[in-house]
Design a protein around this motif. Sequence first.
Motif, mmCIF file in Angstrom:
data_model
loop_
_atom_site.group_PDB
_atom_site.id
_atom_site.type_symbol
_atom_site.label_atom_id
_atom_site.label_comp_id
_atom_site.label_asym_id
_atom_site.label_seq_id
_atom_site.Cartn_x
_atom_site.Cartn_y
_atom_site.Cartn_z
ATOM 1 N N ALA A 1 8.035 20.351 -78.367
ATOM 2 C CA ALA A 1 7.460 20.616 -77.047
ATOM 3 C C ALA A 1 7.071 19.302 -76.366
ATOM 4 C CB ALA A 1 6.236 21.517 -77.182
ATOM 5 N N ILE A 2 6.457 18.396 -77.147
ATOM 6 C CA ILE A 2 6.045 17.113 -76.584
ATOM 7 C C ILE A 2 7.259 16.333 -76.110
ATOM 8 C CG2 ILE A 2 5.042 14.851 -77.129
ATOM 9 C CD1 ILE A 2 3.136 16.332 -79.035
ATOM 10 N N ARG A 3 8.313 16.346 -76.939
ATOM 11 C CA ARG A 3 9.507 15.597 -76.536
ATOM 12 C C ARG A 3 10.113 16.193 -75.266
ATOM 13 N NH1 ARG A 3 13.586 15.780 -80.542
ATOM 14 N NH2 ARG A 3 12.344 17.327 -81.669
ATOM 15 N N ALA A 4 10.073 17.524 -75.199
ATOM 16 C CA ALA A 4 10.633 18.176 -74.015
ATOM 17 C C ALA A 4 9.868 17.768 -72.763
ATOM 18 C CB ALA A 4 10.601 19.687 -74.193
ATOM 19 N N VAL A 5 8.527 17.759 -72.862
ATOM 20 C CA VAL A 5 7.710 17.410 -71.697
ATOM 21 C C VAL A 5 7.939 15.949 -71.323
ATOM 22 C CG1 VAL A 5 5.358 17.201 -70.827
ATOM 23 C CG2 VAL A 5 6.005 19.177 -72.194
ATOM 24 N N THR A 6 8.055 15.084 -72.337
ATOM 25 C CA THR A 6 8.294 13.675 -72.063
ATOM 26 C C THR A 6 9.607 13.491 -71.308
ATOM 27 O OG1 THR A 6 7.205 13.182 -74.148
ATOM 28 C CG2 THR A 6 8.434 11.382 -73.121
ATOM 29 N N ASP A 7 10.603 14.278 -71.722
ATOM 30 C CA ASP A 7 11.915 14.164 -71.095
ATOM 31 C C ASP A 7 11.899 14.639 -69.647
ATOM 32 O OD1 ASP A 7 13.505 12.946 -72.850
ATOM 33 O OD2 ASP A 7 14.913 14.614 -73.111
ATOM 34 N N ASN A 8 11.350 15.822 -69.441
ATOM 35 C CA ASN A 8 11.389 16.401 -68.111
ATOM 36 C C ASN A 8 10.361 17.519 -68.018
ATOM 37 O OD1 ASN A 8 11.957 17.779 -65.756
ATOM 38 N ND2 ASN A 8 14.141 17.297 -65.873
ATOM 39 N N VAL A 9 9.280 17.229 -67.302
ATOM 40 C CA VAL A 9 8.167 18.184 -67.247
ATOM 41 C C VAL A 9 8.622 19.509 -66.644
ATOM 42 C CG1 VAL A 9 5.783 18.482 -66.552
ATOM 43 C CG2 VAL A 9 6.742 16.198 -66.727
ATOM 44 N N ASP A 10 9.350 19.418 -65.549
ATOM 45 C CA ASP A 10 9.713 20.646 -64.843
ATOM 46 C C ASP A 10 10.591 21.543 -65.712
ATOM 47 O OD1 ASP A 10 8.298 19.859 -62.599
ATOM 48 O OD2 ASP A 10 9.959 18.587 -61.961
ATOM 49 N N MET A 11 11.564 20.908 -66.353
ATOM 50 C CA MET A 11 12.426 21.693 -67.222
ATOM 51 C C MET A 11 11.605 22.343 -68.327
ATOM 52 S SD MET A 11 15.401 22.157 -66.376
ATOM 53 C CE MET A 11 16.171 22.787 -67.866
ATOM 54 N N ALA A 12 10.686 21.560 -68.908
ATOM 55 C CA ALA A 12 9.868 22.078 -70.008
ATOM 56 C C ALA A 12 9.095 23.303 -69.532
ATOM 57 C CB ALA A 12 8.915 20.994 -70.496
ATOM 58 N N ARG A 13 8.579 23.208 -68.309
ATOM 59 C CA ARG A 13 7.795 24.310 -67.782
ATOM 60 C C ARG A 13 8.689 25.542 -67.596
ATOM 61 N NH1 ARG A 13 4.919 21.478 -63.560
ATOM 62 N NH2 ARG A 13 3.404 20.638 -65.029
ATOM 63 N N VAL B 1 11.341 26.369 -69.251
ATOM 64 C CA VAL B 1 11.685 27.047 -70.503
ATOM 65 C C VAL B 1 10.454 27.608 -71.212
ATOM 66 C CG1 VAL B 1 13.764 25.686 -70.838
ATOM 67 C CG2 VAL B 1 11.634 24.958 -71.923
ATOM 68 N N GLY B 2 9.313 27.591 -70.536
ATOM 69 C CA GLY B 2 8.167 28.307 -71.050
ATOM 70 C C GLY B 2 7.242 27.519 -71.948
ATOM 71 N N ILE B 3 7.299 26.192 -71.871
ATOM 72 C CA ILE B 3 6.367 25.387 -72.666
ATOM 73 C C ILE B 3 5.048 25.288 -71.922
ATOM 74 C CG2 ILE B 3 5.916 23.057 -73.514
ATOM 75 C CD1 ILE B 3 8.932 22.823 -74.012
ATOM 76 N N ASP B 4 3.959 25.495 -72.643
ATOM 77 C CA ASP B 4 2.635 25.404 -72.039
ATOM 78 C C ASP B 4 2.277 23.920 -71.901
ATOM 79 O OD1 ASP B 4 0.014 25.379 -71.334
ATOM 80 O OD2 ASP B 4 -0.566 27.013 -72.681
ATOM 81 N N THR B 5 2.543 23.353 -70.733
ATOM 82 C CA THR B 5 2.388 21.905 -70.581
ATOM 83 C C THR B 5 0.925 21.493 -70.701
ATOM 84 O OG1 THR B 5 2.393 22.261 -68.200
ATOM 85 C CG2 THR B 5 4.438 21.513 -69.194
ATOM 86 N N ARG B 6 0.027 22.394 -70.374
ATOM 87 C CA ARG B 6 -1.383 22.061 -70.475
ATOM 88 C C ARG B 6 -1.763 21.837 -71.939
ATOM 89 N NH1 ARG B 6 -6.514 25.129 -70.495
ATOM 90 N NH2 ARG B 6 -8.040 23.763 -69.482
ATOM 91 N N LYS B 7 -1.303 22.766 -72.780
ATOM 92 C CA LYS B 7 -1.614 22.614 -74.202
ATOM 93 C C LYS B 7 -0.974 21.341 -74.751
ATOM 94 C CE LYS B 7 -2.767 27.183 -75.924
ATOM 95 N NZ LYS B 7 -2.136 28.444 -76.343
ATOM 96 N N VAL B 8 0.243 21.074 -74.299
ATOM 97 C CA VAL B 8 0.905 19.850 -74.752
ATOM 98 C C VAL B 8 0.071 18.631 -74.362
ATOM 99 C CG1 VAL B 8 2.903 18.362 -74.378
ATOM 100 C CG2 VAL B 8 3.234 20.795 -74.776
#
Lengths: 287, 563, 385
Positions: A168-180, A182-189
């Motif tokens: 999840a962290i790697r996904a957010v680092t790569d691209n926040v919008d995409m991570a969001r 695909v349903g990753i809780d960016t706040r928790k990350v």
Amino acid sequence: MDLILQLLANGISNGSQYALLGIGFGLIFGTTGIVHFAYGPVFAASAYVMWWLIAALGLPFPVAVVLGMAFAAGFGVLAYLVIYEPLVERGSPSFVVLVASLGLFIVIANTLAIVFGTDAKTLPDFSYGIYFLGDVVVTGVQIAQVLVFMAVALALSAFLKYGTWGSAIRAVTDNVDMARIVGIDTRKVAIVVFAIGSMISAIAAANLLVREGASTHIGFFAVFYAFIAVVVGGVGSIRGAAIGGLLLGLVESTGMWKLPTEWQSTIAFLVLFVVMLWRPTGLLRGN
Amino acid sequence: MDYFYHVLVMFCLYAILATSFNVVIGLAGLFALSHAAFYAIGAYTTAILTTAYGVPVFVAMAIGVVLTAAVGAVAALPALRVGGHYLVVVTLALQVIVIDILRNAQGLTGGPDGISGIPRIVLFGQSLSTPGSFLVLAAIVATAIYFALRLLAVSPFGRALRAMRENELAVQSVGKNVVALKLIAFALSAGTAAIAGSLLAHYIAFVSPQSFSIDETILVLAMIILGGTGNLFGAVVGAFILVLLPEILKFLDLPVGTADLMRNAFYGLMLIVILRFRPEGLFPERYRYTLPAEAEQAAGAFQLTPLANFENGAVTLAGENLHKNFGGIVAANGIDIELRAGLVTGLIGPNGAGKTTAFNLLTGFLTPTSGTITLRGRPITDRRPHRIVHSGVARSFQDLKLFRRMSVLDNVLVAFPNQFGDKLHNVYFRPGAVAAQERANIARALEILEFVGLRERASQEADGLSYAEEKLLVIARLLATEAEVLLLDEPLSGLDPNTLARVLPIVRRLAAQGRTVCLIEHNLDVIREVCDVAAYLDGGRVLTIGRPEELMKDPQLLERYIQ
Amino acid sequence: MSRRIFLASALAAGLIGPVLPAHAQQPDVYRIGAILSMSGSAPHYGTVMSRGALIAIDEINAAGGVDGTKLELAIEDHKSGNTQAAVAGMNRLITVAQSPAVMSSFSGPTVAIAPISKEKEVFVINGGGVSLRMIGVSPYMFHNRSLATDLAAAAVHRAQARGFKRIAQIAGKSEFGDSVIAASYEVAKKLGLEIVAAEQFATDATNIDTQVAKLRASRPDVVLNWPTTPQAGLVVKRVREMGMSQPVISMEWTGEDTKIAGVANSNGVEVATDYFSPTADNAMGQRFYNEYKQRHGEDPDFYAANYYEGVHVIAELIRRAKIKGGNYWNGARLTEALWEDPSFASVYGGKMTFQKNGVALKRVAILEVADGQLKLKEFMAARTE
């Protein structure tokens, strides 16, 4: 020849400390995009807390370090929730967040001096011994510093690769919008990286505490060097932060081989300046 | 009273620093943190010249300002390469380097000891040695600088700076030279900071490196953020608050020993609280404004400026065998294209076919790996984007790249060619001519907005427009460039039928009046309706070119495109 | 001035004071200003200096003040050396506290306030800064700390006396470090000693490995350790950790340094300093030492002592000036009173004498650190090179 080897050894040791600070800072910066300037004072505060646990409560060093890490994690997360998150949510430009964290920096540095007093905090006669490699001297603390850095760096990359939150962290680092999307809780990350990054700063603080003790202004250098390590290496890359930190330590040390030592920081920053002009996004791919 | 005067003197100096810093940070949007270094160079130059070489005070101050402006221009070099956080770090490094040099270059700067015995300023036979007497000078200088910078902020030059802040590519696409804008903004900001520095040197009569640390840069930055970035008045208010706050806090009765630590902590806390609840600052930049009444009346119906000599169907812009490689990726693989006056050319092709790359190559945003570009037969291959705009070729972007935090009117105004006020010396030395042209431009901009149907929105912030309105504004901005060759990247996609019905005639009218128009479009019906010529691109080259109806009969093409 | 005279005059003041009618120029309270490093990167100086000054103030007030008028301390903060802050503080002291006598610290701030001192005739006594630049900038400015260059000269003489030939020196990059390094070069040349290394580091650095590595590579006979607290301790810690066993001569050593270097590493470090030690023959020093220890639970360092001493100097000057009558509560009169007899009781024991350049000459002592305590080895005559 002895001198350059000695400087090399020192450079690796100090570079490890910068790199350690760098990966903690870089994890937070790369993932959340927040320039967590209060990283420095969190680092300083955890050094003070560890000192207090050892000197005043008489806890053993490892216990104090673990508690200090927990303290730093809590502190870092709190800073995120109370200050950064509301600002980021309001869509404030990143430099507003930067100034807010500078404000936090001022508050913490001065509060430390009020609470703990203005004198330096040291652990009495904490020693690791001295080792001779030919004519080069290294202290136990220096070796420990390198080992601690390697252990933390390996643990962190293993966590990012295999851990629950790693992908999840790697996904957010790569691209926040995409991570969001695909349903990753960016706040928790964000909370998780603030916790982990702050814990890493506490480990670096433990290093410093045994090396030369804590004083109120140590935070500034910590965050400044961490910031530089990250940017030189390339934002968003843990390996980049590590390389950036090591490079900074080496340049700062070996650069003084033939130069008067008062130019130490000038040389380090000059190199930074040139690197940035040459490779504006850092040595490794930056985003 | 001296204490009170001293605080006010410091307020004046910080007001100068904050307004000048705001030119770089707020207007130009360049996050460069080396302002205290410029402050220092100004102070040290006059200190060294007056103490070691006996140069008269005002001459020394002037040399300091010029020298610092030059250093400021050098400091702009990284800003030409990097932005965002990278610029922050690079400029912080510059700040550290400058202070290190002051500290270490003993012979010149006095080292950590600094330079003492700097002569006082003598005005009308009076030595300004007391805070009270110095305050008069400081207040006059600060006021003058404030109004000078305000004049700049509202001038076409200031508008270009703000446009650059909003979007660096778009500002080039309307013919502004980004390199010049950055260099001038830095030099001006640095030179103005040097004025504050030289005043400080003669006021305190002593300079030392400690006075110009990173903390000073951070303090001035905090003043801007607090007051409102991009708003010069806000910066002055920010300076007032942050100079006064610590002094007011001194009247708090606190335990001896920790009093100053508590004050500092409280100061940091205040900073956080203010930002937490008002992150845009106390006086945010205003993006909308009321139009002068005479501008409203002056506006008539929009007429394209007639072209002097155009020949319908003559080749204007042409690209020949254009190649572009990024590492291993081939983005353009021998594009050959000719655009003709009076005709609308449509580019079609699948995603990644090289349509936008073709635009980027033709307008100088990309330099071709090989191939030549000519305008009316003259080569323009290596020209920078703004120069190509000056030659009469303008483009729009698929992702619009509007200047969001500016008014709709400003979005159009910034695009007019040959503005006197784009040159800083005209802003100050020919204000009448600048103002007259500005009035004319406002009237013309309103005509353009009327023409595209955005007249009602003129004084609003561009950020608040609907998608269709944004697309219309892009066209308005492009019209304002007065270019004869217009390249529109997907101007019609996503438009509702009403808006489409408004835009299509505009495109046709441009062609009818001799403009060369080229547009990227996916909708074949639209292509058929508006284009005279269509070119089909795929794999980084033009595969077929011809009349749209003919092109669309090509079964092979149809098959490849529609699948 | 001995303790007895001091007490007697204080007693006399207590008896006579109340019956005298209030004089026109007689302030209700003598406000003494202090511009110290209360925050910033080196706030500890401010902490100990203000403690020292406050102890003197309380002591004098407890004895009835100066001729019945109490003293008060008004502290301003120069944030560890910021000159603008120092000037603001000075102006505040003049305007708000209306204080004609100010204690300053650090060289930069002291130089920065000198023009104001000169212009407004404010008496300034500095007990912390050591730069030569503070000399001759204001006729109302005095220093009750020995100049660093004098102390450095003493340390080099000491190195020669111990038979060392190759000297390595290390200092912070500050006006202090610069002037000391320059002075040592001069003295060493005169004495025929070789300086094999001279390294400097940023004053707020905590990482000095590179500098120490270069010291070690120069293979000196002795290390002259110029930094002030706490970096003096840091240097010793690093020097020993890097396996250097050469003797170290420091210019400054406080309990803080022992804490940082560690007790074991500190053993044997020699200190050439103007000597503060609360020995039996030093009543003023002992009184101060005991009070400080009781209040703060730790030993006072010489910075605290200097500001304690500074307050006593000012109190004595007020007393002298007042006897002469007229409007005496201003810097010019205080300065005049000082030149009447530039000799004052010193908390270091014995007397100190202000020289023409405004700097007090105190005797230099060679001390040795043993188990965290400073032991006196010998006195050296103060010399100005």
